[in-house]
Design an enzyme around this catalytic site. Structure first.
Site, mmCIF file in Angstrom:
data_model
loop_
_atom_site.group_PDB
_atom_site.id
_atom_site.type_symbol
_atom_site.label_atom_id
_atom_site.label_comp_id
_atom_site.label_asym_id
_atom_site.label_seq_id
_atom_site.Cartn_x
_atom_site.Cartn_y
_atom_site.Cartn_z
ATOM 1 N N ASN A 37 2.827 -8.260 12.782
ATOM 2 C CA ASN A 37 3.176 -7.519 14.219
ATOM 3 C C ASN A 37 3.726 -5.395 13.408
ATOM 4 O O ASN A 37 4.523 -5.876 12.738
ATOM 5 C CB ASN A 37 4.704 -8.123 14.673
ATOM 6 C CG ASN A 37 5.079 -7.959 15.836
ATOM 7 O OD1 ASN A 37 4.549 -6.995 16.344
ATOM 8 N ND2 ASN A 37 6.292 -7.794 16.513
ATOM 9 N N ASP A 102 3.395 -9.197 6.606
ATOM 10 C CA ASP A 102 4.250 -9.611 7.734
ATOM 11 C C ASP A 102 3.456 -11.134 8.101
ATOM 12 O O ASP A 102 3.739 -11.723 7.103
ATOM 13 C CB ASP A 102 3.914 -8.435 8.271
ATOM 14 C CG ASP A 102 4.585 -8.330 9.437
ATOM 15 O OD1 ASP A 102 5.853 -7.778 10.022
ATOM 16 O OD2 ASP A 102 4.206 -9.350 11.108
ATOM 17 N N TRP A 103 3.508 -11.503 9.461
ATOM 18 C CA TRP A 103 3.666 -12.697 9.940
ATOM 19 C C TRP A 103 1.972 -12.989 9.400
ATOM 20 O O TRP A 103 2.030 -14.210 9.693
ATOM 21 C CB TRP A 103 3.584 -12.872 11.861
ATOM 22 C CG TRP A 103 4.881 -12.136 12.383
ATOM 23 C CD1 TRP A 103 5.214 -12.029 12.450
ATOM 24 C CD2 TRP A 103 5.589 -13.538 12.028
ATOM 25 N NE1 TRP A 103 6.154 -12.258 12.523
ATOM 26 C CE2 TRP A 103 7.059 -13.415 12.491
ATOM 27 C CE3 TRP A 103 5.181 -14.845 11.655
ATOM 28 C CZ2 TRP A 103 7.848 -14.885 12.453
ATOM 29 C CZ3 TRP A 103 6.158 -16.078 11.725
ATOM 30 C CH2 TRP A 103 7.680 -15.649 12.518
ATOM 31 N N GLU A 126 4.819 -8.079 0.984
ATOM 32 C CA GLU A 126 5.759 -7.791 2.165
ATOM 33 C C GLU A 126 5.625 -9.331 3.346
ATOM 34 O O GLU A 126 5.955 -9.102 4.101
ATOM 35 C CB GLU A 126 5.758 -6.415 3.040
ATOM 36 C CG GLU A 126 6.220 -5.409 2.718
ATOM 37 C CD GLU A 126 8.020 -5.209 2.355
ATOM 38 O OE1 GLU A 126 8.172 -5.658 3.287
ATOM 39 O OE2 GLU A 126 8.402 -5.668 1.211
ATOM 40 N N HIS A 268 7.618 -0.955 4.664
ATOM 41 C CA HIS A 268 7.123 -2.747 5.054
ATOM 42 C C HIS A 268 5.164 -2.756 5.227
ATOM 43 O O HIS A 268 4.904 -2.782 4.691
ATOM 44 C CB HIS A 268 7.455 -2.943 5.910
ATOM 45 C CG HIS A 268 7.060 -4.005 6.830
ATOM 46 N ND1 HIS A 268 7.196 -5.619 5.864
ATOM 47 C CD2 HIS A 268 6.363 -4.726 8.084
ATOM 48 C CE1 HIS A 268 5.993 -6.094 6.985
ATOM 49 N NE2 HIS A 268 6.052 -6.139 7.808
#
Length: 290
Positions: A37, A102-103, A126, A268
């Site tokens: 995201n 991330d996701w 991350e 990130h």
């Protein structure tokens, strides 16, 4: 900057867009790049060219993201997991090397836990791990996530003000995106009616047992990650966001069959600050998996 050519496949009644570059056939091991995201396969645009000469590279846009369709869904993690699983089967991918962020890490590692025999390696950066209590978060993360999980304030921030694109994305990297790059990231979420996926994800972060199903998923895939001998490539940066230095040190010591790469300064969206280093390290690591 690398140019992308998108392909499409029907998945659960909707079209999912994906990048498909490099050598090899579907019957061979492929590198599967999964974004989070509020990004898309565009995040990997400058990483894949380093990997494609060595392996077929596939990078989907999650359902509701990028050039994929935006069907009427709640866009919970369970929805995304169903679509990713169906996407992998629709493309007849047998064995994969996962490259996750991330996701994309939650979705990829969840799939890997359930299909471990088909996973030939995992490159992660991350990534999302279960957070035991709210107090384990940094003060900034605590305040931000408490606000975004407030139904009124959170929806205003993400849906009305498009804060994930306009503030969160630029704040997650060291360099400044060009106007053209920002245009590409904005494009899938130009209208408030398209932003539900952006809002749902932060509300699904597995913190202090909630949401219970996502927390259980995260515990399960994290346990798998920490115990499996599947080869791993772990990228981290200073100070990071999801993986700050103290966590990076723990994972560097405890992940089995793992090569660790310190990218130096980074937050990130490490692919925007260190695409060449990430791509080169993945390409070199792939040679060790033969």
């Amino acid at each position: 900057m690398a140019q992308r050519s998108m392909k499409y496949v029907e998945v659960l009644g909707s079209k999912m867009a994906y990048v498909d570059e490099g050598t090899g056939e579907a019957t061979q091991t492929v590198a599967l790049f999964l974004h989070g995201n509020p990004t898309s396969s565009y995040l990997w645009r400058n990483v894949i060219p380093h990997v494609a000469p060595h392996m077929r590279c596939i990078a989907p846009d999650l359902i509701g993201f990028g050039d994929s369709d935006k069907p009427e869904l709640s866009y919970r993690v369970e929805d995304h997991a169903r679509y990713i699983q169906a996407f992998i089967e629709a493309l007849h991918l047998r064995d994969v090397v996962l490259v996750v962020h991330d996701w994309g890490s939650a979705l990829g590692l969840d799939w890997a836990r359930r299909n471990s025999a088909r996973v030939k390696g995992v490159a992660l950066m991350e990534f999302i791990a279960p957070v035991t209590t709210w107090l384990d978060l940094s003060p900034a993360a605590y305040d931000y996530l408490r606000t975004i999980r407030d139904p009124k304030l959170g929806r205003k921030m993400v849906i009305e003000q498009n804060s994930f694109i306009e503030q969160g994305l630029p704040a997650g990297m060291l360099r400044q995106l060009s106007a053209e790059e920002m245009k590409d990231y904005r494009r899938p979420f130009f209208s408030p009616t398209t932003r539900e996926p952006l809002y749902r994800f932060p509300n699904e972060l597995p913190i202090a047992g909630n949401p219970s199903d996502v927390y259980a998923m995260a515990i399960a895939y994290h346990d798998w990650l920490m115990t499996t001998e599947t080869p791993k490539l772990f990228f981290h940066a200073q100070p990071g966001i999801f993986i700050p230095p103290q966590l990076a040190e723990i994972y560097s010591k405890r992940l089995k069959s793992c090569r660790t790469v310190d990218l130096g300064p980074g937050l990130h969206y490490l692919q925007e600050d260190h695409p060449d280093k990430i791509g080169q390290e993945i390409a070199a690591w792939l040679k060790t998996l033969d």
